[in-house]
Design a protein around this motif. Structure first.
Motif, PDB file in Angstrom:
ATOM      1  N   ASP A  79      -9.510   1.590   0.555  1.00  0.00           N
ATOM      2  CA  ASP A  79      -8.187   1.981   0.043  1.00  0.00           C
ATOM      3  C   ASP A  79      -7.186   0.844   0.205  1.00  0.00           C
ATOM      4  OD1 ASP A  79      -9.095   4.480  -0.658  1.00  0.00           O
ATOM      5  OD2 ASP A  79      -8.350   5.468   1.152  1.00  0.00           O
ATOM      6  N   ARG A  80      -7.212   0.191   1.367  1.00  0.00           N
ATOM      7  CA  ARG A  80      -6.233  -0.863   1.647  1.00  0.00           C
ATOM      8  C   ARG A  80      -6.407  -2.060   0.704  1.00  0.00           C
ATOM      9  NH1 ARG A  80      -6.954  -0.524   6.517  1.00  0.00           N
ATOM     10  NH2 ARG A  80      -8.252  -2.312   7.026  1.00  0.00           N
ATOM     11  N   ASN A 118       3.854   3.373  -1.878  1.00  0.00           N
ATOM     12  CA  ASN A 118       4.614   3.473  -3.127  1.00  0.00           C
ATOM     13  C   ASN A 118       6.119   3.349  -2.916  1.00  0.00           C
ATOM     14  OD1 ASN A 118       2.444   3.778  -4.887  1.00  0.00           O
ATOM     15  ND2 ASN A 118       2.408   5.995  -4.698  1.00  0.00           N
ATOM     16  N   ASP A 138      -5.338  -0.923  -2.881  1.00  0.00           N
ATOM     17  CA  ASP A 138      -3.889  -0.725  -2.979  1.00  0.00           C
ATOM     18  C   ASP A 138      -3.137  -2.047  -2.941  1.00  0.00           C
ATOM     19  OD1 ASP A 138      -4.348   1.962  -3.116  1.00  0.00           O
ATOM     20  OD2 ASP A 138      -3.671   2.422  -1.088  1.00  0.00           O
ATOM     21  N   THR A 139      -3.536  -2.959  -2.070  1.00  0.00           N
ATOM     22  CA  THR A 139      -2.846  -4.237  -1.933  1.00  0.00           C
ATOM     23  C   THR A 139      -3.100  -5.152  -3.125  1.00  0.00           C
ATOM     24  OG1 THR A 139      -3.049  -4.109   0.482  1.00  0.00           O
ATOM     25  CG2 THR A 139      -2.534  -6.270  -0.462  1.00  0.00           C
ATOM     26  N   ARG A 148      -3.572  -1.744  -7.108  1.00  0.00           N
ATOM     27  CA  ARG A 148      -2.706  -0.598  -7.371  1.00  0.00           C
ATOM     28  C   ARG A 148      -1.233  -0.944  -7.125  1.00  0.00           C
ATOM     29  NH1 ARG A 148      -0.275   3.857  -5.272  1.00  0.00           N
ATOM     30  NH2 ARG A 148      -0.484   5.788  -6.477  1.00  0.00           N
ATOM     31  N   GLY A 149      -0.934  -1.560  -5.984  1.00  0.00           N
ATOM     32  CA  GLY A 149       0.438  -1.947  -5.683  1.00  0.00           C
ATOM     33  C   GLY A 149       1.028  -2.877  -6.731  1.00  0.00           C
ATOM     34  N   THR A 183       0.815  -1.217   0.000  1.00  0.00           N
ATOM     35  CA  THR A 183       0.000   0.000   0.000  1.00  0.00           C
ATOM     36  C   THR A 183       0.846   1.262   0.000  1.00  0.00           C
ATOM     37  OG1 THR A 183      -0.164   0.226   2.426  1.00  0.00           O
ATOM     38  CG2 THR A 183      -1.739  -1.247   1.356  1.00  0.00           C
TER      39      THR A 183
END
Length: 259
Positions: free
Chosen positions: A117-118, A76, A121-122, A125-126, A74
């Protein structure tokens, strides 16, 4: 004309460097051991340092080479540093297994924003950020690369009462990411493929069954998939045998669900 062996099915990864995310348990733990067993040097990434150290010792005891990398998908800076650390220690990373993922286990309207979000992101996005960094580095080194994205059959099917809409959405994103990046990076000899497992024995699936009861009663074969049963698919997508395969996601669900 290329002189291929008969059959062209080698799983030898000697000289390759692999990075496996989500390696502290479940599929990632197994994937790291499998890749190391066929010759790859393996960077193992996750949030639990003690588990990474335990896995590294296990791989080394089997004659392999492993580098523990504490990382948070999560964040960058952590994602980019992960690739930097792996390359500095082991050489150019040529195989990336995007395995890190978390479930949502909540109905969509009840989810808190920070949890949304978590999960995004995990799970999506990540992995996208990490894949782009991988591609830049392997292209710069003029080496072929392999990415294996771990999606889920939840990307294709969603049942009433599942309470995992966001997980399903992010895994569908992983499938589309696999297809799109395969097209964009094909000129650079970077193959991007994926595996979409059904219910596999892991910490995550154990938690699901604690909440929802025995899910195998809904499956035609009345059993759960063992992590070892993904070995051959992972190796196929990482090894020379699949040179021409890119943009493909292999469903591996033991016939658990519909099509």
């Amino acid at each position: 004309m290329t002189d291929f062996p008969l059959p062209h099915a080698s799983h030898d990864l000697t000289g390759e460097v692999a990075l496996v995310t989500g390696a502290t348990s479940g599929l990632g733990w197994r994937f790291a051991r499998v890749l190391a067993s066929v010759g790859a040097k393996v960077a193992i990434a996750g949030r639990r340092e003690e588990r990474l150290e335990e896995l590294a010792k296990l791989i080394e005891a089997d004659g392999g080479e492993a580098l523990p990398v504490v990382a948070d998908m999560t964040d960058n800076e952590s994602v980019l540093a992960m690739m930097e650390q792996a390359e500095n220690a082991l050489g150019t990373v040529t195989i990336l297994v995007n395995n890190a993922g978390i479930p949502d286990a909540q109905y969509a309207m009840k989810m808190e924003l920070d949890h949304i979000d978590r999960v995004f992101d995990t799970n999506l996005r990540g992995p996208f950020v990490l894949s782009c960094e991988f591609a830049r580095r392997v292209k710069g080194a003029r080496k072929p690369g392999r990415i294996v994205n771990i999606a889920s059959v939840a990307a294709y099917n969603y049942s009433p009462g599942s309470a995992a809409a966001l997980y399903s959405i992010t895994k569908a994103g992983m499938v589309r990411m696999t297809e799109a990046l395969a097209v964009e990076w094909s000129p650079f000899n970077i193959n991007v493929n994926g595996i979409a497992p059904g219910l596999v024995r892991s910490e995550m699936s154990d938690g699901m069954q604690e909440r929802m009861g025995d899910l195998t009663k809904y499956f035609p074969r009345k059993k759960i998939i063992e992590t070892e049963q993904l070995d051959s698919t992972l190796l196929y997508l990482c090894a020379p045998a699949s040179d021409c395969v890119t943009g493909t996601v292999i469903k591996l669900d033991d016939g658990q669900g519909s099509r």
